[in-house]
Design a protein around this motif. Sequence first.
Motif, PDB file in Angstrom:
ATOM      1  N   VAL A  58       4.941 -14.359 -12.405  1.00 28.28           N
ATOM      2  CA  VAL A  58       5.554 -13.216 -13.079  1.00 28.28           C
ATOM      3  C   VAL A  58       5.953 -12.080 -12.144  1.00 28.28           C
ATOM      4  CG1 VAL A  58       4.402 -13.701 -15.266  1.00 28.28           C
ATOM      5  CG2 VAL A  58       3.318 -12.161 -13.648  1.00 28.28           C
ATOM      6  N   ILE A  59       5.445 -12.085 -10.909  1.00 26.76           N
ATOM      7  CA  ILE A  59       5.718 -10.959 -10.019  1.00 26.76           C
ATOM      8  C   ILE A  59       6.210 -11.444  -8.656  1.00 26.76           C
ATOM      9  CG2 ILE A  59       4.746  -8.920  -8.871  1.00 26.76           C
ATOM     10  CD1 ILE A  59       2.706  -8.719 -11.100  1.00 26.76           C
ATOM     11  N   ASP A  60       7.255 -10.809  -8.166  1.00 20.87           N
ATOM     12  CA  ASP A  60       7.755 -11.015  -6.806  1.00 20.87           C
ATOM     13  C   ASP A  60       7.307  -9.859  -5.929  1.00 20.87           C
ATOM     14  OD1 ASP A  60       9.072 -13.311  -7.461  1.00 20.87           O
ATOM     15  OD2 ASP A  60      11.079 -12.591  -6.959  1.00 20.87           O
ATOM     16  N   GLY A  61       6.971 -10.179  -4.676  1.00 25.93           N
ATOM     17  CA  GLY A  61       6.687  -9.153  -3.690  1.00 25.93           C
ATOM     18  C   GLY A  61       7.920  -8.870  -2.856  1.00 25.93           C
ATOM     19  N   LEU A  62       7.731  -8.138  -1.771  1.00 33.30           N
ATOM     20  CA  LEU A  62       8.848  -7.854  -0.871  1.00 33.30           C
ATOM     21  C   LEU A  62       9.470  -9.141  -0.349  1.00 33.30           C
ATOM     22  CD1 LEU A  62       7.267  -4.935   1.192  1.00 33.30           C
ATOM     23  CD2 LEU A  62       9.229  -4.729  -0.368  1.00 33.30           C
ATOM     24  N   MET A  63       8.614 -10.080   0.034  1.00 38.54           N
ATOM     25  CA  MET A  63       9.064 -11.371   0.543  1.00 38.54           C
ATOM     26  C   MET A  63       8.574 -12.465  -0.396  1.00 38.54           C
ATOM     27  SD  MET A  63      10.592 -10.139   3.215  1.00 38.54           S
ATOM     28  CE  MET A  63      11.089 -11.623   4.107  1.00 38.54           C
ATOM     29  N   SER A 128      -7.142  -3.245   9.487  1.00 36.23           N
ATOM     30  CA  SER A 128      -7.065  -4.013  10.732  1.00 36.23           C
ATOM     31  C   SER A 128      -7.486  -5.460  10.567  1.00 36.23           C
ATOM     32  CB  SER A 128      -7.909  -3.340  11.822  1.00 36.23           C
ATOM     33  OG  SER A 128      -9.250  -3.181  11.398  1.00 36.23           O
ATOM     34  N   ASP A 129      -7.977  -5.841   9.387  1.00 35.54           N
ATOM     35  CA  ASP A 129      -8.254  -7.245   9.097  1.00 35.54           C
ATOM     36  C   ASP A 129      -7.092  -7.901   8.359  1.00 35.54           C
ATOM     37  OD1 ASP A 129     -10.666  -6.921  10.289  1.00 35.54           O
ATOM     38  OD2 ASP A 129     -11.885  -7.141   8.483  1.00 35.54           O
ATOM     39  N   GLY A 130      -5.930  -7.231   8.349  1.00 36.87           N
ATOM     40  CA  GLY A 130      -4.770  -7.779   7.654  1.00 36.87           C
ATOM     41  C   GLY A 130      -3.482  -7.187   8.159  1.00 36.87           C
ATOM     42  N   ALA A 131      -2.897  -6.253   7.405  1.00 36.81           N
ATOM     43  CA  ALA A 131      -1.570  -5.721   7.718  1.00 36.81           C
ATOM     44  C   ALA A 131      -1.572  -4.614   8.760  1.00 36.81           C
ATOM     45  CB  ALA A 131      -0.914  -5.202   6.440  1.00 36.81           C
ATOM     46  N   PRO A 174       1.282  -4.207  16.227  1.00 39.19           N
ATOM     47  CA  PRO A 174       2.276  -5.183  15.758  1.00 39.19           C
ATOM     48  C   PRO A 174       1.585  -6.368  15.096  1.00 39.19           C
ATOM     49  CG  PRO A 174       2.726  -4.514  18.024  1.00 39.19           C
ATOM     50  CD  PRO A 174       1.357  -4.000  17.692  1.00 39.19           C
ATOM     51  N   VAL A 175       2.180  -6.873  14.034  1.00 38.25           N
ATOM     52  CA  VAL A 175       1.642  -8.032  13.322  1.00 38.25           C
ATOM     53  C   VAL A 175       2.749  -9.073  13.246  1.00 38.25           C
ATOM     54  CG1 VAL A 175       0.641  -8.877  11.164  1.00 38.25           C
ATOM     55  CG2 VAL A 175       0.077  -6.584  11.975  1.00 38.25           C
ATOM     56  N   SER A 176       2.599 -10.149  14.001  1.00 38.27           N
ATOM     57  CA  SER A 176       3.665 -11.144  14.113  1.00 38.27           C
ATOM     58  C   SER A 176       3.922 -11.866  12.790  1.00 38.27           C
ATOM     59  CB  SER A 176       3.317 -12.165  15.203  1.00 38.27           C
ATOM     60  OG  SER A 176       2.108 -12.839  14.894  1.00 38.27           O
ATOM     61  N   TYR A 177       2.915 -11.912  11.918  1.00 35.53           N
ATOM     62  CA  TYR A 177       3.039 -12.637  10.652  1.00 35.53           C
ATOM     63  C   TYR A 177       3.186 -11.667   9.472  1.00 35.53           C
ATOM     64  CZ  TYR A 177      -1.936 -11.586  11.250  1.00 35.53           C
ATOM     65  OH  TYR A 177      -3.137 -10.952  11.510  1.00 35.53           O
ATOM     66  N   PHE A 178       3.766 -10.488   9.733  1.00 32.96           N
ATOM     67  CA  PHE A 178       3.836  -9.458   8.699  1.00 32.96           C
ATOM     68  C   PHE A 178       4.668  -9.896   7.495  1.00 32.96           C
ATOM     69  CE2 PHE A 178       5.206  -5.447   6.745  1.00 32.96           C
ATOM     70  CZ  PHE A 178       3.982  -4.802   6.633  1.00 32.96           C
ATOM     71  N   GLU A 179       5.787 -10.563   7.733  1.00 30.96           N
ATOM     72  CA  GLU A 179       6.626 -11.015   6.611  1.00 30.96           C
ATOM     73  C   GLU A 179       5.873 -12.004   5.730  1.00 30.96           C
ATOM     74  OE1 GLU A 179      10.231 -12.374   8.454  1.00 30.96           O
ATOM     75  OE2 GLU A 179      11.240 -10.492   7.981  1.00 30.96           O
ATOM     76  N   GLU A 180       5.107 -12.880   6.352  1.00 32.63           N
ATOM     77  CA  GLU A 180       4.315 -13.838   5.582  1.00 32.63           C
ATOM     78  C   GLU A 180       3.268 -13.109   4.743  1.00 32.63           C
ATOM     79  OE1 GLU A 180       1.404 -17.708   6.262  1.00 32.63           O
ATOM     80  OE2 GLU A 180       2.587 -16.928   7.929  1.00 32.63           O
ATOM     81  N   LEU A 181       2.645 -12.077   5.318  1.00 29.86           N
ATOM     82  CA  LEU A 181       1.678 -11.290   4.557  1.00 29.86           C
ATOM     83  C   LEU A 181       2.297 -10.727   3.282  1.00 29.86           C
ATOM     84  CD1 LEU A 181      -0.280  -9.120   7.183  1.00 29.86           C
ATOM     85  CD2 LEU A 181      -1.187 -10.968   5.781  1.00 29.86           C
ATOM     86  N   MET A 182       3.552 -10.329   3.365  1.00 25.54           N
ATOM     87  CA  MET A 182       4.194  -9.674   2.231  1.00 25.54           C
ATOM     88  C   MET A 182       4.437 -10.614   1.055  1.00 25.54           C
ATOM     89  SD  MET A 182       4.299  -6.508   3.024  1.00 25.54           S
ATOM     90  CE  MET A 182       2.727  -6.815   3.858  1.00 25.54           C
ATOM     91  N   THR A 183       4.173 -11.909   1.215  1.00 22.26           N
ATOM     92  CA  THR A 183       4.240 -12.848   0.094  1.00 22.26           C
ATOM     93  C   THR A 183       2.920 -12.930  -0.656  1.00 22.26           C
ATOM     94  OG1 THR A 183       3.526 -14.835   1.310  1.00 22.26           O
ATOM     95  CG2 THR A 183       5.870 -14.244   1.438  1.00 22.26           C
ATOM     96  N   PHE A 184       1.879 -12.297  -0.104  1.00 20.23           N
ATOM     97  CA  PHE A 184       0.530 -12.433  -0.659  1.00 20.23           C
ATOM     98  C   PHE A 184       0.338 -11.432  -1.798  1.00 20.23           C
ATOM     99  CE2 PHE A 184      -4.174 -12.268  -0.533  1.00 20.23           C
ATOM    100  CZ  PHE A 184      -4.415 -13.626  -0.651  1.00 20.23           C
ATOM    101  N   PRO A 185      -0.340 -11.831  -2.889  1.00 19.73           N
ATOM    102  CA  PRO A 185      -0.403 -10.994  -4.090  1.00 19.73           C
ATOM    103  C   PRO A 185      -0.955  -9.583  -3.908  1.00 19.73           C
ATOM    104  CG  PRO A 185      -1.017 -13.229  -4.653  1.00 19.73           C
ATOM    105  CD  PRO A 185      -0.875 -13.188  -3.150  1.00 19.73           C
ATOM    106  N   CYS A 186      -1.855  -9.347  -2.962  1.00 20.54           N
ATOM    107  CA  CYS A 186      -2.412  -7.995  -2.841  1.00 20.54           C
ATOM    108  C   CYS A 186      -1.352  -6.982  -2.407  1.00 20.54           C
ATOM    109  CB  CYS A 186      -3.611  -7.966  -1.895  1.00 20.54           C
ATOM    110  SG  CYS A 186      -3.237  -8.190  -0.151  1.00 20.54           S
ATOM    111  N   TYR A 187      -0.194  -7.455  -1.946  1.00 19.19           N
ATOM    112  CA  TYR A 187       0.899  -6.567  -1.552  1.00 19.19           C
ATOM    113  C   TYR A 187       1.993  -6.480  -2.613  1.00 19.19           C
ATOM    114  CZ  TYR A 187      -1.365  -7.358   2.970  1.00 19.19           C
ATOM    115  OH  TYR A 187      -2.285  -7.462   3.987  1.00 19.19           O
TER     116      TYR A 187
END
Length: 541
Positions: A58-63, A128-131, A174-187
């Motif tokens: 039901v919900i889309d994130g940034l990515m 610092s344990d994520g984004a 810098p977080v190399s996997y930042f775009e991937e993080l943005m698919t995760f529900p907490c964001y």
Amino acid sequence: MKKLVSVLMAGTMALSLAACGSGKDNANTFTFANELDIKNLDSSDADDGMSFNAMHAVIDGLMDVDKDGKVTYGIAKEHTVSDDGLTHTFVLRDAKWSNGDPVRAQDFVYAWQRILKKSGNYAYMMGSDGAHLAGADELMAKNEAGSELTQEDLDTLGVKAVDDQTLVVRLTSPVSYFEELMTFPCYFPQNEKFTEEQGQNYGKSADAILSNGSFVMESWEPGSKAVFTKNEDYWDADSVKLDKLVMNLVQEPTVAAQNFDSGNNDYAPIDSDLVDKYKDNDAFWNVKSGFLFYVMPNLQNADLQNQNLRKALSLAIDREDFAQNVLKDGSIEANGFVPEDLSKGPNGEDFREDAKDFTTYDANAAQEALNQALQELGKSEVTLRLLYGTDESPMDTMATYLQNAFTKLAGLNIEMVATTKQDRIYNKEANGDFDLACTRWGPDYGDPTTYLYLMKTGNNNNYGKWSNEQYDALLNQVNTELDVQKRWDLMLQAEELAMNDYANIPVFQKGNTALLNPKVKDLVNQQVGTPFTFKYVNKEG
């Protein structure tokens, strides 16, 4: 600099399978069965795969992810990153909530601030344990100290709505996997006005959630069924082929399989007891998942502070026998704390290939280690409580196997403590009321830190309270190291340090077995993040 990185999530598979099986339901309805219930649809609180499945419907994130599981744009239509990697700017597309409100940049600001204010289960993913959001660690520290966060405090978080369509995010590293993080529900975003109106009920019923995604939740009977219909106002509605998505909840595998055979399920998970029955059926589906099942020792127990006792426990487990002869579902023995097929290093090698193997089965060595432990403890025997959930298959099977393995050691007694997943995590583990806990972890993103952070001092999920200053220092270096090879080597060192001290005891990496309707195409299953994406499912007539 425009930066859209299509990252293939480790282990991602776009399912396009031919199988013989069920299919009575309407051609435009997909029925998905699961053993677990939906906890809720509040991205500031939910922390389980089944809730993530429903939430992402039901919900889309940034990515988002495409048919192949690769990272693509969601609510964002453009993403740029500063040269130093510390400032991310997202431009949002025209999208609507199901109440007609536009999706705004402020919806992301509000949601991210809210999870910190509530100390949600995934609040740590902001820091610092994520984004690595600027200000997140400081806000969490203030919250943990007992101070209620004010709006002035929350406004120090490194996320700002420049205007309705522009979101600017500031990081500390810098977080190399930042775009991937943005698919995760907490964001995921939340509509502030609607969320505040719902209060504590937000996300806990079909009437208490808004959609900006593929489907709208039509009804939800906890413990029974959730029904979703296509969101005709969805910005990417042309990609959605289904008219209806039905989730049959809390169906144990035997019942789910029976319903599959009778045409009432299109997807049905099955357990090891059913593998032999269906393994030659064309409907049989099997992939490796990212879930690591492991034993967490509670180091608040003085006996378990003894390294030789923890070593004895690890050596007593015949992981290969358990995976191949008991589970029989594609699960494999765990050789370390970071699973296979999660992340590749600068040399293109999988982390597990670069890392050492830290587990082995040796009954004689296990007894020797236990004897040494008993001598050091000044005891003739030790009794340990083994905690497990009966509603999170195959946790009960693992617990029974471990009990049998551990009690073969002379001088070790095991008391079984059976409970539910909710009680295991949020009561007994959270309050330290266990000696050994059968637990599991699924990766939130495709980097080894999604596992390694679990053993860091102060991590919300480090219920066993293992703590090592050198380990913490290594992970702090990982957080700031810009050289990808040096960062990779630091993570290898960190895993080795923790595994040599038996901080946690890995047992197996889960395989997924299920039955899938032959008419179903493009069900995206991912090893990382949200397990299933239903947006692209196409059920042929």
